[in-house]
Design a protein around this motif. Structure first.
Motif, short mmCIF file in Angstrom:
data_model
loop_
_atom_site.label_atom_id
_atom_site.label_comp_id
_atom_site.label_asym_id
_atom_site.label_seq_id
_atom_site.Cartn_x
_atom_site.Cartn_y
_atom_site.Cartn_z
N MET A 1 0.85 -1.17 0.00
CA MET A 1 0.00 0.00 0.00
C MET A 1 0.89 1.23 0.00
O MET A 1 2.02 1.19 0.47
CB MET A 1 -0.89 0.01 1.23
CG MET A 1 -0.16 0.32 2.50
SD MET A 1 -1.25 0.63 3.86
CE MET A 1 -0.09 0.54 5.18
N GLU A 2 0.36 2.32 -0.53
CA GLU A 2 1.11 3.58 -0.53
C GLU A 2 0.58 4.51 0.55
O GLU A 2 -0.63 4.63 0.73
CB GLU A 2 0.97 4.28 -1.89
CG GLU A 2 1.92 3.77 -2.93
CD GLU A 2 1.97 4.71 -4.12
OE1 GLU A 2 3.07 4.93 -4.62
OE2 GLU A 2 0.91 5.21 -4.53
N ILE A 3 1.51 5.13 1.26
CA ILE A 3 1.16 6.18 2.23
C ILE A 3 2.10 7.35 2.00
O ILE A 3 3.17 7.20 1.41
CB ILE A 3 1.24 5.69 3.70
CG1 ILE A 3 2.67 5.32 4.08
CG2 ILE A 3 0.30 4.54 3.94
CD1 ILE A 3 2.85 5.11 5.56
N GLN A 4 1.69 8.49 2.48
CA GLN A 4 2.50 9.68 2.32
C GLN A 4 3.28 9.92 3.62
O GLN A 4 2.68 10.10 4.68
CB GLN A 4 1.60 10.88 2.01
CG GLN A 4 2.34 12.08 1.53
CD GLN A 4 1.39 13.20 1.15
OE1 GLN A 4 0.37 13.41 1.81
NE2 GLN A 4 1.71 13.91 0.10
N ASP B 1 0.63 -3.94 3.66
CA ASP B 1 -0.71 -3.71 4.22
C ASP B 1 -0.66 -3.97 5.73
O ASP B 1 0.10 -4.82 6.20
CB ASP B 1 -1.72 -4.66 3.58
CG ASP B 1 -1.98 -4.32 2.13
OD1 ASP B 1 -1.63 -3.20 1.70
OD2 ASP B 1 -2.53 -5.17 1.41
N LYS C 1 -4.12 2.65 3.89
CA LYS C 1 -3.71 3.01 2.53
C LYS C 1 -4.09 4.47 2.27
O LYS C 1 -5.19 4.90 2.58
CB LYS C 1 -4.40 2.09 1.53
CG LYS C 1 -4.11 2.41 0.10
CD LYS C 1 -4.85 1.46 -0.82
CE LYS C 1 -4.60 1.80 -2.27
NZ LYS C 1 -5.33 0.92 -3.17
N GLY C 2 -3.15 5.24 1.73
CA GLY C 2 -3.41 6.64 1.40
C GLY C 2 -3.27 7.60 2.57
O GLY C 2 -3.48 8.80 2.40
N GLN D 1 6.13 12.66 0.97
CA GLN D 1 6.62 11.79 -0.10
C GLN D 1 5.86 10.46 -0.08
O GLN D 1 5.74 9.83 0.97
CB GLN D 1 8.12 11.53 0.08
CG GLN D 1 8.73 10.71 -1.02
CD GLN D 1 10.23 10.55 -0.82
OE1 GLN D 1 10.75 10.68 0.29
NE2 GLN D 1 10.93 10.26 -1.89
N TRP D 2 5.35 10.02 -1.23
CA TRP D 2 4.63 8.75 -1.30
C TRP D 2 5.61 7.60 -1.21
O TRP D 2 6.62 7.58 -1.90
CB TRP D 2 3.81 8.65 -2.59
CG TRP D 2 2.63 9.57 -2.55
CD1 TRP D 2 2.54 10.81 -3.12
CD2 TRP D 2 1.41 9.35 -1.86
NE1 TRP D 2 1.32 11.37 -2.84
CE2 TRP D 2 0.61 10.49 -2.07
CE3 TRP D 2 0.91 8.30 -1.08
CZ2 TRP D 2 -0.68 10.61 -1.54
CZ3 TRP D 2 -0.37 8.42 -0.56
CH2 TRP D 2 -1.14 9.56 -0.77
N ARG D 3 5.31 6.64 -0.31
CA ARG D 3 6.18 5.48 -0.10
C ARG D 3 5.32 4.22 -0.04
O ARG D 3 4.15 4.28 0.33
CB ARG D 3 6.95 5.61 1.23
CG ARG D 3 7.66 6.93 1.46
CD ARG D 3 9.07 6.98 1.00
NE ARG D 3 9.85 5.85 1.35
CZ ARG D 3 10.97 5.89 2.05
NH1 ARG D 3 11.41 7.03 2.53
NH2 ARG D 3 11.67 4.80 2.25
N GLU D 4 5.92 3.08 -0.34
CA GLU D 4 5.23 1.79 -0.35
C GLU D 4 5.56 1.03 0.94
O GLU D 4 6.72 0.92 1.33
CB GLU D 4 5.70 0.99 -1.56
CG GLU D 4 4.96 -0.30 -1.77
CD GLU D 4 3.55 -0.10 -2.33
OE1 GLU D 4 2.70 -0.97 -2.04
OE2 GLU D 4 3.30 0.90 -3.02
#
Length: 66
Positions: free
Chosen positions: A1-4, A14, A53-54, A8-11
């Motif tokens: 999942m991507e979070i900021q 879950d 996520k997000g 900066q968006w990072r993977e």
């Protein structure tokens, strides 16, 4: 999942917790404050606070200076 993280968006996996994110980033835990979607997460809850996520995670580090 991507979070900021700090803008900066990072993977991340879950169901990652705040503690998981800090560990993956190699962030020291002393002198650190964390906010999840604008709400401060107390250190005692880092292992319980699941990052969705997000989500937006802000990691602030105290610095000495004059």
């Amino acid at each position: 999942m991507e979070i900021q993280v700090n803008g900066q968006w990072r993977e991340f996996p879950d169901e990652a917790t705040v503690a998981d994110v800090l560990e993956a980033l190699g962030t020291a835990t002393q002198g650190v404050a964390v906010a999840l979607d604008g709400e401060v997460v107390r250190r005692g809850r880092w292992t319980d606070a699941v990052v969705a996520k997000g989500a937006r995670l802000d990691i602030l580090t105290a610095v000495q200076g004059g």
